[in-house]
Design a protein around this motif. Structure first.
Motif, PDB file in Angstrom:
ATOM      1  N   VAL A 157       0.855  -1.176   0.000  1.00 42.96           N
ATOM      2  CA  VAL A 157       0.000   0.000   0.000  1.00 42.96           C
ATOM      3  C   VAL A 157       0.896   1.232   0.000  1.00 42.96           C
ATOM      4  CG1 VAL A 157      -1.768   1.297   1.256  1.00 42.96           C
ATOM      5  CG2 VAL A 157      -1.838  -1.205   1.243  1.00 42.96           C
ATOM      6  N   ALA A 158       0.656   2.145  -0.951  1.00 48.93           N
ATOM      7  CA  ALA A 158       1.454   3.366  -1.074  1.00 48.93           C
ATOM      8  C   ALA A 158       2.949   3.050  -1.120  1.00 48.93           C
ATOM      9  CB  ALA A 158       1.136   4.324   0.083  1.00 48.93           C
ATOM     10  N   GLY A 159       3.301   1.985  -1.838  1.00 49.71           N
ATOM     11  CA  GLY A 159       4.692   1.658  -2.048  1.00 49.71           C
ATOM     12  C   GLY A 159       5.380   0.920  -0.920  1.00 49.71           C
ATOM     13  N   ARG A 160       4.634   0.502   0.088  1.00 51.33           N
ATOM     14  CA  ARG A 160       5.266  -0.214   1.198  1.00 51.33           C
ATOM     15  C   ARG A 160       4.449  -1.446   1.553  1.00 51.33           C
ATOM     16  NH1 ARG A 160       2.592   0.827   6.049  1.00 51.33           N
ATOM     17  NH2 ARG A 160       0.993   2.445   5.889  1.00 51.33           N
ATOM     18  N   GLU A 161       5.143  -2.486   2.000  1.00 49.11           N
ATOM     19  CA  GLU A 161       4.445  -3.692   2.439  1.00 49.11           C
ATOM     20  C   GLU A 161       3.862  -3.471   3.823  1.00 49.11           C
ATOM     21  OE1 GLU A 161       5.349  -8.321   3.628  1.00 49.11           O
ATOM     22  OE2 GLU A 161       6.608  -7.368   2.101  1.00 49.11           O
ATOM     23  N   VAL A 162       2.615  -3.859   4.001  1.00 49.94           N
ATOM     24  CA  VAL A 162       1.925  -3.706   5.279  1.00 49.94           C
ATOM     25  C   VAL A 162       2.048  -5.020   6.047  1.00 49.94           C
ATOM     26  CG1 VAL A 162      -0.284  -3.235   6.394  1.00 49.94           C
ATOM     27  CG2 VAL A 162       0.314  -2.052   4.265  1.00 49.94           C
ATOM     28  N   PRO A 163       2.750  -5.036   7.187  1.00 51.03           N
ATOM     29  CA  PRO A 163       2.980  -6.295   7.906  1.00 51.03           C
ATOM     30  C   PRO A 163       1.831  -6.718   8.806  1.00 51.03           C
ATOM     31  CG  PRO A 163       4.122  -4.523   9.015  1.00 51.03           C
ATOM     32  CD  PRO A 163       3.500  -3.915   7.777  1.00 51.03           C
ATOM     33  N   GLY A 164       0.890  -5.803   9.046  1.00 51.01           N
ATOM     34  CA  GLY A 164      -0.220  -6.140   9.929  1.00 51.01           C
ATOM     35  C   GLY A 164      -1.289  -5.069   9.898  1.00 51.01           C
ATOM     36  N   PHE A 165      -2.437  -5.397  10.456  1.00 46.93           N
ATOM     37  CA  PHE A 165      -3.580  -4.494  10.478  1.00 46.93           C
ATOM     38  C   PHE A 165      -3.959  -4.179  11.925  1.00 46.93           C
ATOM     39  CE2 PHE A 165      -5.439  -6.469   6.317  1.00 46.93           C
ATOM     40  CZ  PHE A 165      -4.419  -5.879   5.587  1.00 46.93           C
ATOM     41  N   ASP A 166      -4.490  -2.980  12.122  1.00 44.87           N
ATOM     42  CA  ASP A 166      -4.964  -2.563  13.440  1.00 44.87           C
ATOM     43  C   ASP A 166      -6.476  -2.401  13.429  1.00 44.87           C
ATOM     44  OD1 ASP A 166      -2.453  -2.183  14.958  1.00 44.87           O
ATOM     45  OD2 ASP A 166      -2.035  -0.713  13.383  1.00 44.87           O
ATOM     46  N   GLY A 167      -7.101  -2.713  14.551  1.00 48.89           N
ATOM     47  CA  GLY A 167      -8.551  -2.591  14.636  1.00 48.89           C
ATOM     48  C   GLY A 167      -9.031  -2.368  16.049  1.00 48.89           C
ATOM     49  N   ARG A 168     -10.350  -2.261  16.167  1.00 44.87           N
ATOM     50  CA  ARG A 168     -10.982  -2.076  17.474  1.00 44.87           C
ATOM     51  C   ARG A 168     -12.193  -2.985  17.574  1.00 44.87           C
ATOM     52  NH1 ARG A 168      -9.473   1.332  20.962  1.00 44.87           N
ATOM     53  NH2 ARG A 168     -11.515   1.387  21.953  1.00 44.87           N
ATOM     54  N   TRP A 169     -12.633  -3.210  18.833  1.00 44.46           N
ATOM     55  CA  TRP A 169     -13.823  -4.020  19.059  1.00 44.46           C
ATOM     56  C   TRP A 169     -14.753  -3.352  20.067  1.00 44.46           C
ATOM     57  CZ3 TRP A 169      -9.577  -6.012  22.054  1.00 44.46           C
ATOM     58  CH2 TRP A 169      -9.811  -6.111  23.418  1.00 44.46           C
ATOM     59  N   LEU A 170     -16.003  -3.839  20.050  1.00 42.53           N
ATOM     60  CA  LEU A 170     -17.025  -3.375  20.977  1.00 42.53           C
ATOM     61  C   LEU A 170     -17.953  -4.551  21.262  1.00 42.53           C
ATOM     62  CD1 LEU A 170     -18.097  -0.774  22.394  1.00 42.53           C
ATOM     63  CD2 LEU A 170     -19.573  -0.449  20.406  1.00 42.53           C
ATOM     64  N   VAL A 171     -18.236  -4.779  22.534  1.00 42.86           N
ATOM     65  CA  VAL A 171     -19.189  -5.805  22.967  1.00 42.86           C
ATOM     66  C   VAL A 171     -20.346  -5.094  23.649  1.00 42.86           C
ATOM     67  CG1 VAL A 171     -19.571  -7.836  24.419  1.00 42.86           C
ATOM     68  CG2 VAL A 171     -17.352  -7.512  23.296  1.00 42.86           C
ATOM     69  N   ARG A 172     -21.549  -5.220  23.041  1.00 40.47           N
ATOM     70  CA  ARG A 172     -22.698  -4.489  23.596  1.00 40.47           C
ATOM     71  C   ARG A 172     -23.995  -5.076  23.042  1.00 40.47           C
ATOM     72  NH1 ARG A 172     -22.434   1.586  22.240  1.00 40.47           N
ATOM     73  NH2 ARG A 172     -20.668   1.471  23.696  1.00 40.47           N
ATOM     74  N   GLY A 173     -25.008  -5.122  23.878  1.00 36.94           N
ATOM     75  CA  GLY A 173     -26.335  -5.516  23.406  1.00 36.94           C
ATOM     76  C   GLY A 173     -26.387  -6.890  22.779  1.00 36.94           C
ATOM     77  N   GLY A 174     -25.599  -7.817  23.299  1.00 37.86           N
ATOM     78  CA  GLY A 174     -25.597  -9.163  22.755  1.00 37.86           C
ATOM     79  C   GLY A 174     -24.824  -9.328  21.468  1.00 37.86           C
ATOM     80  N   LEU A 175     -24.044  -8.318  21.081  1.00 37.11           N
ATOM     81  CA  LEU A 175     -23.281  -8.355  19.838  1.00 37.11           C
ATOM     82  C   LEU A 175     -21.793  -8.144  20.097  1.00 37.11           C
ATOM     83  CD1 LEU A 175     -25.556  -6.046  17.656  1.00 37.11           C
ATOM     84  CD2 LEU A 175     -25.361  -8.531  17.430  1.00 37.11           C
ATOM     85  N   VAL A 176     -20.977  -8.668  19.203  1.00 32.07           N
ATOM     86  CA  VAL A 176     -19.558  -8.334  19.107  1.00 32.07           C
ATOM     87  C   VAL A 176     -19.360  -7.654  17.765  1.00 32.07           C
ATOM     88  CG1 VAL A 176     -17.217  -9.231  18.888  1.00 32.07           C
ATOM     89  CG2 VAL A 176     -18.796 -10.287  20.503  1.00 32.07           C
ATOM     90  N   LEU A 177     -18.810  -6.439  17.779  1.00 32.06           N
ATOM     91  CA  LEU A 177     -18.475  -5.729  16.548  1.00 32.06           C
ATOM     92  C   LEU A 177     -16.980  -5.481  16.509  1.00 32.06           C
ATOM     93  CD1 LEU A 177     -21.540  -5.248  16.274  1.00 32.06           C
ATOM     94  CD2 LEU A 177     -21.004  -2.939  15.479  1.00 32.06           C
ATOM     95  N   THR A 178     -16.387  -5.706  15.345  1.00 29.05           N
ATOM     96  CA  THR A 178     -14.969  -5.406  15.148  1.00 29.05           C
ATOM     97  C   THR A 178     -14.807  -4.604  13.869  1.00 29.05           C
ATOM     98  OG1 THR A 178     -14.629  -7.521  13.997  1.00 29.05           O
ATOM     99  CG2 THR A 178     -14.162  -7.467  16.364  1.00 29.05           C
ATOM    100  N   ALA A 179     -13.750  -3.808  13.811  1.00 28.74           N
ATOM    101  CA  ALA A 179     -13.494  -2.978  12.630  1.00 28.74           C
ATOM    102  C   ALA A 179     -11.997  -2.798  12.442  1.00 28.74           C
ATOM    103  CB  ALA A 179     -14.166  -1.620  12.770  1.00 28.74           C
ATOM    104  N   VAL A 180     -11.587  -2.822  11.179  1.00 28.96           N
ATOM    105  CA  VAL A 180     -10.186  -2.620  10.780  1.00 28.96           C
ATOM    106  C   VAL A 180     -10.130  -1.481   9.789  1.00 28.96           C
ATOM    107  CG1 VAL A 180      -8.313  -3.618   9.406  1.00 28.96           C
ATOM    108  CG2 VAL A 180      -9.424  -4.985  11.166  1.00 28.96           C
ATOM    109  N   THR A 181      -9.142  -0.606   9.932  1.00 26.59           N
ATOM    110  CA  THR A 181      -8.876   0.440   8.946  1.00 26.59           C
ATOM    111  C   THR A 181      -7.411   0.343   8.536  1.00 26.59           C
ATOM    112  OG1 THR A 181      -8.544   1.990  10.792  1.00 26.59           O
ATOM    113  CG2 THR A 181     -10.652   2.078   9.657  1.00 26.59           C
ATOM    114  N   VAL A 182      -7.178   0.307   7.226  1.00 27.90           N
ATOM    115  CA  VAL A 182      -5.817   0.207   6.696  1.00 27.90           C
ATOM    116  C   VAL A 182      -5.447   1.548   6.079  1.00 27.90           C
ATOM    117  CG1 VAL A 182      -4.288  -0.999   5.106  1.00 27.90           C
ATOM    118  CG2 VAL A 182      -6.170  -2.237   6.209  1.00 27.90           C
ATOM    119  N   PRO A 183      -4.450   2.252   6.625  1.00 26.49           N
ATOM    120  CA  PRO A 183      -4.083   3.557   6.067  1.00 26.49           C
ATOM    121  C   PRO A 183      -3.619   3.462   4.632  1.00 26.49           C
ATOM    122  CG  PRO A 183      -3.128   3.255   8.255  1.00 26.49           C
ATOM    123  CD  PRO A 183      -3.662   1.918   7.823  1.00 26.49           C
TER     124      PRO A 183
END
Length: 236
Positions: free
Chosen positions: A201-227
């Protein structure tokens, strides 16, 4: 809920509950053709996530257009837009943004309950996750179903990975570190270290991804954003 997991320049929309197809905006003919022979559950999921996606796209100023599944079911997006969709029982969600600062997004929703079938945890984890990460988290925070959260996080990783590479990424191809927030285990951050060569990505190899999670209302939500470009000090 998705809004809490994503940067401010990413738009999202969600539906809670089991909304009937008749209560949702109509599909485009091209989309209708995709699910013409599908069961009612599949039609509800398909229409629901697209209703969310079009709502989020509208906030970007993008007019409604067909959102058709492509390779491996990954949704196609309008030119210059990246995004991700997810659904599970009682939930539909989508996130979108303009391509540029972000190169890829991944979101996933799961019911907050144990993985149902015995042996699934072994299939979706690498040894260090199975032998150290999950047991340590479970001992400290037994209220969270960590194996389900890890499964969801890897799903989000894959949804961000595939548009960048066009290749499969197995559960065994990423090793996760999960870090609960200081306020409690219902939210936190994770790091996915790729065990295979990462996308360029943008001329460089991306070695890993970062994300966040939320546990609420009987659900698990996760999200990743890659710059897609260097992030300034005001961004996540």
């Amino acid at each position: 809920m998705l809004k809490e997991l994503l940067p401010v320049d990413v738009e999202s929309a969600e539906l809670f509950g089991e909304t009937g197809v008749e209560d949702l905006p109509p599909l485009f003919p091209e989309e209708e053709a995709v699910v013409a022979r599908a069961v009612a559950k599949r039609r509800r999921e398909f229409a629901g996530v697209r209703a969310c996606a079009r709502e989020a796209l509208g906030r970007l100023g993008v007019p409604p257009a067909p959102l058709l599944p492509g390779d491996r079911g990954a949704p196609g997006w309008p030119e210059g837009v990246i995004g991700a969709m997810t659904h599970c029982a009682g939930y539909r969600g989508a996130a979108v943004t303009r391509r540029g600062r972000w190169a890829a997004l991944g979101v996933d929703a799961e019911p907050h309950e144990p993985l149902r079938e015995s042996g699934v945890t072994k299939l979706v984890t690498v040894p260090v996750e199975r032998e150290r990460v999950l047991p340590e988290l479970a001992a400290r925070h037994p209220s969270v179903h960590w194996e389900r959260l890890l499964f969801s996080a890897k799903e989000s990783v894959y949804k961000a990975w595939f548009p960048l590479t066009g290749r499969w990424l197995g559960f065994e191809d990423a090793e996760l570190t999960l870090r609960p927030d200081s306020a409690g285990p219902e939210s936190g951050a994770f790091r996915a270290r790729l065990l295979v060569p990462g996308p360029v990505v943008a001329g460089r190899e991306v070695p890993g991804f970062d994300g966040r999670w939320l546990v609420r209302g009987g659900l698990v939500l996760t999200a990743v954003t890659v710059p897609g470009s260097p992030i300034g000090t005001d961004g996540r």
